[in-house]
Enzyme design. Structure first.
Site, PDB file in Angstrom:
ATOM      1  N   ARG A  37      60.798  78.875  10.534  1.00 19.69           N
ATOM      2  CA  ARG A  37      59.391  79.123  10.199  1.00 19.69           C
ATOM      3  C   ARG A  37      59.243  79.814   8.844  1.00 19.69           C
ATOM      4  O   ARG A  37      58.270  79.564   8.125  1.00 19.69           O
ATOM      5  CB  ARG A  37      58.729  79.952  11.299  1.00 19.69           C
ATOM      6  CG  ARG A  37      58.510  79.112  12.522  1.00 19.69           C
ATOM      7  CD  ARG A  37      57.734  79.816  13.582  1.00 19.69           C
ATOM      8  NE  ARG A  37      57.252  78.843  14.553  1.00 19.69           N
ATOM      9  CZ  ARG A  37      56.872  79.138  15.774  1.00 19.69           C
ATOM     10  NH1 ARG A  37      56.913  80.387  16.196  1.00 19.69           N
ATOM     11  NH2 ARG A  37      56.442  78.196  16.577  1.00 19.69           N
ATOM     12  N   LYS A 212      54.431  70.265  33.091  1.00 17.39           N
ATOM     13  CA  LYS A 212      53.257  70.446  33.944  1.00 17.39           C
ATOM     14  C   LYS A 212      52.039  69.664  33.494  1.00 17.39           C
ATOM     15  O   LYS A 212      51.652  69.711  32.337  1.00 17.39           O
ATOM     16  CB  LYS A 212      52.863  71.931  33.918  1.00 17.39           C
ATOM     17  CG  LYS A 212      53.744  72.826  34.744  1.00 17.39           C
ATOM     18  CD  LYS A 212      52.971  74.103  34.974  1.00 17.39           C
ATOM     19  CE  LYS A 212      53.818  75.302  35.229  1.00 17.39           C
ATOM     20  NZ  LYS A 212      53.196  76.469  34.603  1.00 17.39           N
ATOM     21  N   GLY A 368      56.697  71.816  21.610  1.00 14.96           N
ATOM     22  CA  GLY A 368      57.853  72.635  21.251  1.00 14.96           C
ATOM     23  C   GLY A 368      59.159  72.110  21.815  1.00 14.96           C
ATOM     24  O   GLY A 368      60.153  71.963  21.087  1.00 14.96           O
ATOM     25  N   GLY A 391      51.476  74.219  21.003  1.00 16.24           N
ATOM     26  CA  GLY A 391      50.106  74.309  21.528  1.00 16.24           C
ATOM     27  C   GLY A 391      49.076  73.805  20.535  1.00 16.24           C
ATOM     28  O   GLY A 391      48.152  73.071  20.893  1.00 16.24           O
TER      29      GLY A 391
HETATM   30  P1  ADP Z   1      56.666  70.377  25.307  1.00 16.88           P
HETATM   31  O1  ADP Z   1      57.059  71.784  24.958  1.00 16.88           O
HETATM   32  O2  ADP Z   1      57.330  69.369  24.424  1.00 16.88           O
HETATM   33  O3  ADP Z   1      55.184  70.211  25.386  1.00 16.88           O
HETATM   34  P2  ADP Z   1      56.967  70.912  28.124  1.00 16.88           P
HETATM   35  O4  ADP Z   1      56.966  72.363  27.838  1.00 16.88           O
HETATM   36  O5  ADP Z   1      55.798  70.352  28.844  1.00 16.88           O
HETATM   37  O6  ADP Z   1      57.243  70.085  26.777  1.00 16.88           O
HETATM   38  O7  ADP Z   1      58.216  70.550  29.045  1.00 16.88           O
HETATM   39  C1  ADP Z   1      59.533  70.808  28.724  1.00 16.88           C
HETATM   40  C2  ADP Z   1      60.370  71.006  29.934  1.00 16.88           C
HETATM   41  O8  ADP Z   1      60.137  70.051  30.938  1.00 16.88           O
HETATM   42  C3  ADP Z   1      61.850  70.891  29.583  1.00 16.88           C
HETATM   43  O9  ADP Z   1      62.423  72.163  29.571  1.00 16.88           O
HETATM   44  C4  ADP Z   1      62.414  69.989  30.689  1.00 16.88           C
HETATM   45  O10 ADP Z   1      63.598  70.502  31.259  1.00 16.88           O
HETATM   46  C5  ADP Z   1      61.308  69.983  31.713  1.00 16.88           C
HETATM   47  N1  ADP Z   1      61.357  68.794  32.550  1.00 16.88           N
HETATM   48  C6  ADP Z   1      61.301  67.515  32.181  1.00 16.88           C
HETATM   49  N2  ADP Z   1      61.471  66.713  33.255  1.00 16.88           N
HETATM   50  C7  ADP Z   1      61.653  67.496  34.329  1.00 16.88           C
HETATM   51  C8  ADP Z   1      61.891  67.270  35.725  1.00 16.88           C
HETATM   52  N3  ADP Z   1      61.939  66.052  36.221  1.00 16.88           N
HETATM   53  N4  ADP Z   1      62.016  68.354  36.517  1.00 16.88           N
HETATM   54  C9  ADP Z   1      61.916  69.584  36.028  1.00 16.88           C
HETATM   55  N5  ADP Z   1      61.715  69.863  34.728  1.00 16.88           N
HETATM   56  C10 ADP Z   1      61.583  68.842  33.886  1.00 16.88           C
HETATM   57 MG    MG Z   2      57.072  73.630  26.157  1.00 10.18          MG
END
Ligand code: ADP
Ligand code: MG
Length: 412
Positions: A37, A212, A368, A391
Site C-alpha cells: 500500500r 458469505k 481482498g 469492500g
Molecule cells: P473476497 O475477499 O475476495 O471478497 P471472501 O472474503 O468472500 O472473498 O471469501 C474468501 C474466503 O472464502 C476464502 O478464505 C475461502 O477459503 C473461503 N471459501 C471459499 N469456498 C469455501 C467453502 N466451500 N467453504 C468454506 N470457505 C470457503
Molecule cells: Mg474477504
C-alpha cells in the site's frame, strides 16, 4: 474521466497539498508484513514532489476504539504511524518529516515550515475521535492548512470520514482544488469498465464466490441486473443449492439467506443468467480432510462438505468465459488456502489471464481474498485490473460507480 485528476492540477510549486493515502498496512508488533500500500502511493507522492508541492500525507492505520479508554490506549500503541514513517522514508530514499500528532501547534508549524518538494506524514487519523464521524471542526482544522487535496486512498473511498470527505468538501467550497491521485484514477477507470457496460463490452460475465452471501447481497443483485451471466462458486454455492432444494450434506449454508438466494435464482432464471456448479470437490471435514472426493453431479452426499468446484465445472466455466468481453470476479471458488481445494480458483486465474492475453478480454478482480489468491498463484500481473480495495470495489460496483470519496472530488 469526469473528475479532476492530479495531472489537471497546475501551479503546485510551494502549495501545501494534503494527500489522503492508504497506509493501512498489516502490522505485527510494529513490523510491516506487506508494504504494497505504501509502494502504491509512491507515484502520486513523487509526482507532487517533482512539481515542487509541499506534500502532507495522512491516513488511518487499523482501528481505534474511542469508547473504552483502556482499549483506546492499547489501539493507539498498536496502530502508531511511527511504524510506517521509516518505511516510507526508505522507499522515497530521503528523509521525511514525521509528526506524531494529528492536530495542534506542532503539526501546524511543521506544515508551515515544510519546504517545496518535502514530505510530511502525520499520526494515524483515527487517533482523532472525530475522523470516522466526519467531524466538521476536525475537517476545518485540516482544511485550514491545505491549499489543495488529493484523494489516493481507494480502500477508504467508501467511507465519508473527515480525511476522505470533510476536508475536500470544505476545500471545494473555498474554491481550492481537489483531485484524484494516480492510484484512485486507475481504480476508477478499471472498475468503471464493469459499471458502464456498453454493447461493445458484452458479454459481461460476473464470477461470484467467497464465503458469505450476506456480505454481498447488494453486489449480487446489481450483477444479476447488469451482467449477461453470473457464475457462482465458493461457499455461497451451498446457499443457492439449498434454496433450490438440493441436498448439501454437511456444507455450511446461510439459513437466513435462502429467501434471497431463491429470489436471485428466479430472477436470473427468467433471464437465463445464473450459472451454478455441476460438480464439486468435497471432503469429510474442512479442518481434517482425510476423505476427499469429486461428486458425480450437483448433489452433495451426507457426511461431506463442499470445498471447491469440481473438474467438470472448471471446464464448463472456462467455456462460458471464453465468449466474454468483460469479466468481474469476486470471491475464491474454494478454500484455496488448502492446496487440495485450490484448483477451482487456480483454473479461474488461468482462464482469465489467458483470455486477457490472447483475446484482450478485460478482466477485473474486486475482493481482498480473490486478489490475494491471484497473487499467491502468480497470476496477478495477467489481469487487466486488480483492485486494491476489497469492500470499496464491491461498493463501487453496487453503487454504479459512486463512492463518497470519489463523488466529493471536483468535476472537471
Ligand atoms: P473476497 O475477499 O475476495 O471478497 P471472501 O472474503 O468472500 O472473498 O471469501 C474468501 C474466503 O472464502 C476464502 O478464505 C475461502 O477459503 C473461503 N471459501 C471459499 N469456498 C469455501 C467453502 N466451500 N467453504 C468454506 N470457505 C470457503
Ligand atoms: Mg474477504
Amino acid at each position: 474521466m469526469s473528475k479532476m485528476t492530479i495531472t489537471d492540477l497546475s501551479n503546485l510549486e510551494g502549495k501545501v497539498v494534503f494527500v489522503r493515502v492508504d497506509f493501512n498496512v498489516p502490522l505485527k508488533n510494529g513490523e510491516i508484513s506487506d508494504d504494497n500500500r505504501i509502494v502504491a502511493a509512491l507515484p502520486t507522492i513523487n509526482y507532487l514532489k517533482n512539481q515542487g508541492a509541499r506534500v502532507v500525507l495522512f491516513s488511518h492505520l487499523g482501528k481505534v476504539d474511542h469508547k473504552d479508554s483502556e482499549k483506546c490506549a492499547a489501539d493507539k500503541a498498536k496502530n502508531d504511524m511511527k511504524f510506517v514513517a521509516p518505511r516510507l522514508a526508505a522507499l522515497l530514499n530521503e528523509e521525511i518529516v514525521y509528526i506524531d500528532e494529528t492536530r495542534g501547534d506542532k503539526l501546524t508549524n511543521a506544515v508551515k515550515n515544510l519546504k517545496n518538494g518535502q514530505v510530511l506524514l502525520m499520526q494515524n487519523t483515527r487517533y482523532e475521535k472525530g475522523e470516522s464521524k466526519n467531524d466538521p471542526e476536525l475537517s476545518a482544522y485540516w482544511a485550514s492548512l491545505a491549499d489543495a487535496f488529493v484523494m489516493d486512498a481507494f480502500g477508504s473511498a467508501h467511507r465519508a470520514h473527515a480525511s476522505t470527505y470533510g476536508v475536500p468538501e470544505l476545500l471545494n467550497k473555498e474554491g481550492k482544488p481537489t483531485a484524484l491521485g494516480f492510484l484512485m484514477q486507475k481504480e476508477v477507470e478499471g472498475l468503471n469498465r464493469c459499471v458502464d457496460i456498453t454493447d461493445d463490452n458484452r458479454p459481461f460475465v460476473a464470477i461470484l464466490g467467497g464465503a458469505k452471501v450476506s456480505d454481498k447481497i447488494l453486489v449480487v443483485e446489481k450483477l444479476i441486473e447488469k451482467a449477461d451471466k453470473v457464475i457462482i462458486g465458493g461457499a455461497i454455492t451451498c446457499t443457492f443449492l439449498k434454496a433450490l432444494g438440493y441436498p448439501v450434506g454437511n456444507s455450511r449454508y446461510e439459513a437466513d439467506q435462502l429467501d434471497f438466494a431463491l429470489k436471485c435464482v428466479e430472477e436470473a432464471k427468467a433471464k437465463n443468467k445464473l450459472v451454478l456448479p455441476i460438480d464439486h470437490v468435497i471432503a469429510n471435514d474442512f479442518a481434517m480432510p482425510i476423505d476427499v472426493r469429486v461428486t458425480d453431479g450437483v448433489v452433495i452426499p451426507d457426511g461431506f462438505e463442499r470445498l471447491d468446484i469440481g473438474p467438470r465445472t472448471r471446464e464448463y466455466y472456462a467455456k462460458i468465459l471464453a465468449n466474454a468481453k468483460t469479466v468481474f470476479w469476486n470471491g475464491p471458488m474454494g478454500v484455496f488456502e488448502n492446496p487440495l481445494f485450490a484448483d477451482g480458483t487456480i483454473s479461474i486465474c488461468e482462464t482469465l489471464t489467458k483470455l486477457t492475453k490472447e483475446k484482450g478480454t478485460f478482466t477485473v478482480i474486486g475482493g481482498g481474498d480473490s486478489a490475494a489468491a491471484a497473487a499467491q498463484f502468480g497470476y496477478k500481473e495477467g489481469f487487466s485490473h486488480v483492485s486494491t480495495g476489497g469492500g470499496a470495489s464491491l461498493e463501487l460496483i453496487q453503487n454504479d460507480g459512486h463512492l463518497p470519496g470519489i463523488d466529493v472530488i471536483a468535476d472537471k
